[in-house]
Scaffold this motif. Structure first.
Motif, PDB file in Angstrom:
ATOM      1  N   UNK A 187      -6.754   1.344   2.954  1.00 44.34           N
ATOM      2  CA  UNK A 187      -5.853   0.218   3.404  1.00 44.34           C
ATOM      3  C   UNK A 187      -5.401  -0.676   2.318  1.00 44.34           C
ATOM      4  N   UNK A 188      -6.099  -0.872   1.068  1.00 43.12           N
ATOM      5  CA  UNK A 188      -5.857  -1.814   0.170  1.00 43.12           C
ATOM      6  C   UNK A 188      -5.404  -1.114  -1.100  1.00 43.12           C
ATOM      7  N   UNK A 189      -4.343  -0.365  -1.217  1.00 41.89           N
ATOM      8  CA  UNK A 189      -4.017   0.552  -2.389  1.00 41.89           C
ATOM      9  C   UNK A 189      -3.808  -0.450  -3.361  1.00 41.89           C
ATOM     10  N   UNK A 190      -3.209  -1.558  -3.347  1.00 38.34           N
ATOM     11  CA  UNK A 190      -2.630  -2.359  -4.302  1.00 38.34           C
ATOM     12  C   UNK A 190      -3.511  -3.718  -4.245  1.00 38.34           C
ATOM     13  N   UNK A 191      -4.900  -3.605  -3.700  1.00 39.52           N
ATOM     14  CA  UNK A 191      -5.812  -4.535  -3.615  1.00 39.52           C
ATOM     15  C   UNK A 191      -5.335  -5.699  -2.938  1.00 39.52           C
ATOM     16  N   UNK A 192      -5.537  -7.197  -3.496  1.00 44.73           N
ATOM     17  CA  UNK A 192      -5.353  -8.018  -2.555  1.00 44.73           C
ATOM     18  C   UNK A 192      -3.833  -8.455  -2.478  1.00 44.73           C
ATOM     19  N   UNK A 193      -2.876  -7.854  -3.114  1.00 44.42           N
ATOM     20  CA  UNK A 193      -1.355  -8.265  -3.085  1.00 44.42           C
ATOM     21  C   UNK A 193      -0.773  -8.069  -1.765  1.00 44.42           C
ATOM     22  N   UNK A 194      -0.887  -6.873  -1.110  1.00 48.16           N
ATOM     23  CA  UNK A 194      -0.209  -6.594   0.126  1.00 48.16           C
ATOM     24  C   UNK A 194      -0.888  -7.497   1.332  1.00 48.16           C
ATOM     25  N   UNK A 195      -2.291  -7.632   1.318  1.00 48.55           N
ATOM     26  CA  UNK A 195      -2.763  -8.534   2.440  1.00 48.55           C
ATOM     27  C   UNK A 195      -2.225 -10.119   2.089  1.00 48.55           C
TER      28      UNK A 195
ATOM     29  N   UNK B 196       1.783  -5.132   4.922  1.00 53.34           N
ATOM     30  CA  UNK B 196       0.342  -4.564   4.810  1.00 53.34           C
ATOM     31  C   UNK B 196       0.274  -2.899   4.822  1.00 53.34           C
ATOM     32  N   UNK B 197       1.207  -2.286   5.476  1.00 55.84           N
ATOM     33  CA  UNK B 197       1.382  -0.794   5.365  1.00 55.84           C
ATOM     34  C   UNK B 197       1.718  -0.276   4.237  1.00 55.84           C
ATOM     35  N   UNK B 198       2.349  -0.923   3.160  1.00 60.51           N
ATOM     36  CA  UNK B 198       2.553  -0.830   1.979  1.00 60.51           C
ATOM     37  C   UNK B 198       1.188  -0.462   1.260  1.00 60.51           C
ATOM     38  N   UNK B 199       0.247  -1.003   1.475  1.00 63.08           N
ATOM     39  CA  UNK B 199      -1.097  -0.764   0.959  1.00 63.08           C
ATOM     40  C   UNK B 199      -1.861   0.431   1.570  1.00 63.08           C
ATOM     41  N   UNK B 200      -1.481   0.961   2.605  1.00 65.35           N
ATOM     42  CA  UNK B 200      -1.997   1.861   3.405  1.00 65.35           C
ATOM     43  C   UNK B 200      -1.927   3.451   2.839  1.00 65.35           C
ATOM     44  N   UNK B 201      -2.835   4.107   2.474  1.00 63.36           N
ATOM     45  CA  UNK B 201      -2.889   5.538   2.102  1.00 63.36           C
ATOM     46  C   UNK B 201      -3.718   6.280   2.622  1.00 63.36           C
ATOM     47  N   UNK B 202      -3.745   7.685   2.838  1.00 67.48           N
ATOM     48  CA  UNK B 202      -4.539   8.774   2.977  1.00 67.48           C
ATOM     49  C   UNK B 202      -4.609   9.536   1.603  1.00 67.48           C
ATOM     50  N   UNK B 203      -5.753   9.356   0.975  1.00 69.57           N
ATOM     51  CA  UNK B 203      -5.865   9.916  -0.289  1.00 69.57           C
ATOM     52  C   UNK B 203      -5.407  11.411  -0.380  1.00 69.57           C
TER      53      UNK B 203
END
Length: 299
Positions: free
Chosen positions: A7-15, A66-73
């Protein structure tokens, strides 16, 4: 096969960005509601509508940033455009129901309870409708207990926000309330995301694309621009620029009419002050009121 969720693909940026957008929407909404309640001569329905749209847009923007940082690997992610836009409409409409309820009925227990439940359910509906727009080669599953907790957080946060909207007057107090609202809304989002698990139908390979980003970024542009424009409207409103006390004295108690016959004198003195006799000096050194002819009173 269970998917690996990040849920934190870009680290703390998206939260952090999501939290700031939630705070911005909340702050604008609170100020608009305060503006509608502070002056009986204001365009109340318009300010309430602008406030509801700001809050709803802020919540929706927070969710999808926030969903920009969400991914399923193990899978690529996309979004259904129709459901994504529908989730924005649901957020605005449900928040508007709550805002108009407390805006016209006040912060009574019944009004707050009703509006808080409706708005909270609307926020939760926006979240899960937005999640249903997510497309991947698998099935999204939810842990029931965590979903219930997220809905409860949404209702409590919505009730607190509506109470603050009609109870808090000062700018700094509204700013503090918006920061708390940002925490509550973001907390609801990440609590709901903690309930998510993904069961993949097949192996789609490692993450290689950014289809979700390429779709969401253009869609987020419009709501972000709206929030910025709403911020300009609020910042240049006399209630905020002049201060609430000055606004009360100059406008709320004596609204300026557009009719020439009803216009107030331009000077700092009122018409009564202009007509009142002015003091003049006497031989004894004291001052006394002059007559209407301007002659000195006989001794």
């Amino acid at each position: 096969m269970q998917g690996t969720i990040d849920g934190f693909r870009y680290g703390a940026v998206t939260p952090v960005a999501a939290y700031l957008m939630a705070c911005l929407g909340g702050a604008l909404g609170l100020r608009c509601v305060v503006r509608s309640l502070h002056n009986a001569h204001s365009w109340k329905a318009g300010w309430l509508a602008l406030g509801a749209t700001s809050i709803g847009t802020g919540i929706w923007t927070m969710h999808f940033i926030a969903m920009l940082g969400f991914q399923v690997e193990e899978a690529r992610i996309g979004y259904d455009v129709g459901l994504t836009v529908l989730s924005l409409a649901v957020a605005i409409v449900m928040v508007a129901v709550g805002v108009f309820t407390v805006g016209y009925r006040g912060a009574t227990t019944g009004a707050l309870a009703t509006a808080g439940v409706i708005t909270g359910l609307g926020v939760a509906a926006m979240h899960y409708l937005g999640m249903s727009a997510l497309q991947l080669n698998g099935t999204i599953e939810y842990r029931t207990s965590t979903v219930v907790l997220s809905i409860a957080i949404a209702i409590v946060a919505a009730t607190a926000a509506l109470w603050a909207a009609v109870s808090i007057r000062g700018f700094l107090a509204s700013l503090g309330a918006s920061l708390v609202m940002g925490v509550a809304v973001s907390g609801m989002h990440y609590t709901a995301m903690a309930a998510v698990s993904v069961h993949l139908h097949g192996t789609g390979g490692a993450w290689t694309g950014d289809s979700a980003t390429s779709l969401l970024l253009p869609m987020l542009l419009g709501p972000v621009i709206f929030l910025l424009l709403a911020g300009v409207v609020v910042m240049f409103d006399p209630l905020l620029v002049m201060g609430e006390g000055t606004w009360d004295r100059s406008f709320a108690r004596h609204p300026v009419s557009t009719k020439p016959a009803d216009r107030q004198p331009d000077s700092a003195f009122t018409a009564r002050d202009a007509a009142a006799p002015r003091p003049v000096a006497t031989n004894s050194g004291r001052q006394g009121p002059s007559s209407t002819t301007g002659r000195r009173r006989p001794r």
